[in-house]
Write an enzyme that holds these catalytic residues in place. Sequence first.
Site, mmCIF file in Angstrom:
data_model
loop_
_atom_site.group_PDB
_atom_site.id
_atom_site.type_symbol
_atom_site.label_atom_id
_atom_site.label_comp_id
_atom_site.label_asym_id
_atom_site.label_seq_id
_atom_site.Cartn_x
_atom_site.Cartn_y
_atom_site.Cartn_z
ATOM 1 N N LYS A 1 -11.683 -4.983 9.358
ATOM 2 C CA LYS A 1 -12.704 -4.251 8.571
ATOM 3 C C LYS A 1 -14.083 -4.263 9.058
ATOM 4 O O LYS A 1 -14.816 -3.417 8.873
ATOM 5 C CB LYS A 1 -12.673 -5.162 7.114
ATOM 6 C CG LYS A 1 -11.488 -4.949 6.408
ATOM 7 C CD LYS A 1 -11.365 -5.796 5.137
ATOM 8 C CE LYS A 1 -10.174 -5.413 4.096
ATOM 9 N NZ LYS A 1 -10.264 -6.052 2.909
ATOM 10 N N SER B 1 0.785 -1.392 -0.081
ATOM 11 C CA SER B 1 -0.113 -0.141 -0.075
ATOM 12 C C SER B 1 0.865 1.350 -0.008
ATOM 13 O O SER B 1 0.353 2.131 -0.915
ATOM 14 C CB SER B 1 -1.093 0.065 1.369
ATOM 15 O OG SER B 1 -1.873 -0.950 0.824
ATOM 16 N N GLY C 1 -14.091 -18.552 2.228
ATOM 17 C CA GLY C 1 -13.946 -17.690 3.284
ATOM 18 C C GLY C 1 -15.251 -16.886 3.456
ATOM 19 O O GLY C 1 -16.151 -16.652 2.693
#
Length: 426
Positions: A77, A31, A137
């Site tokens: 998240k 990132s 997932g």
Amino acid sequence: MTEQTYPKDQNKQKEKRPYGLLGKTLKHSFSPQLHAAIGALLKESYPYILFEKQPEELEAFLRGDAWAGLNVTIPYKEAVIPYCDKLSEEAAAIGAVNTIIRDGDRLIGHNTDYAGFRSLLCKNEVPVRGANCLVLGSGGASKTVQCVLRDLGAAKVTVVSRSGAVNYENVSQQQDAEILVNTTPIGMYPNNGNSPLYPGSFADLKWVVDVIYNPLRTNLLCQANKALMETAGGLGMLIGQGIAAAEYFLGHKIPDTIGQQIETDMMKEKQNVVLIGMPGVGKTTVGAAIASMMGRELYDIDEMIVYEDGREIPQIFAEEGEEYFRQLEQKVVLSLANVTGAVIACGGGVVTREENYYALAENGRLFFLNRNLAMLPTDGRPISQAAPLARLYQVRLPLYRSWCDAELTITGMSPEEAARHIIDML
């Protein structure tokens, strides 16, 4: 998908405080590099750093003022949602936030993963409409993927989790799956080489997508490639969500060409060039030329074996046999599994062990160098001397071709010409 709006004071805020990525373990993250590239191409740079926080530090950090905007990754998240004063439509529908911006004193939670994953599917022309999709997932990334698949018209979206109704014990019953998406961290750096399941066991499976971007091509995707399936890795999603987040950070729309340029540049920088082919074909010489032209480090696997063992290769074969040599070779190959941005010249027999393929292919593009057999030397090459070259070539040719991403016949080319041709192919 809702139309983006931007806080009016965002430009003022970015001058005072940094942006960054919030997570628990971030050493693998691309990132900072991504946002530095966005700022450089836009000529509008902004500070971006990593915020590694433990769960007990989360509340104080989010309620503090040490940052202007955040990207959020595993495992936070969903955990950040209670601290947001408002959620975007996508974030509320998905139940996960991966971007937080300040609007005055309020924290606004967004889900730019939605834009990133949708962009990945559309760019690769993954045929979602009417397809049966299997999602591995059940966390925040999974919820985003499920939402995008449904919005793009998937006929069925089935979630696989460790303890759900569809789990890894009975997932083989989902034989109608046509598209598989992995949202788990299995196979992510530094635990390269792992896969949640074998994609080749699904009769109707045509596409495998992995949201992991490091390595560039996970073990799951490598297995799918070997099974002749279409694949897409997570780098495009990372860049897509990063562009969408940067639009919130900077307060304006970013041209699509910026994301395309960044993906091209990052692939070129991170991807290894891996050379395979018959003994004596010139892999080391061509590899040295590529490394020189691209300013990269060259790893010669045969030289690494000699350094590791302390004996020359003919001596190793004479005293220990081929099986011992192949074990040494595999050990060296596995040591290169996490290397990026290099040139790797392989020994001619590296293809005799399938495990080597996965270690080389996860971060590499494999080029098969082919040459007229009459031009191949055999001096000092035990395998080439042990049997007629034509017979060895006949056995190995299908392996070289099943492993490679591109084949280059170099008869008549100088090493420099071959190197330039491979760089052009990249």
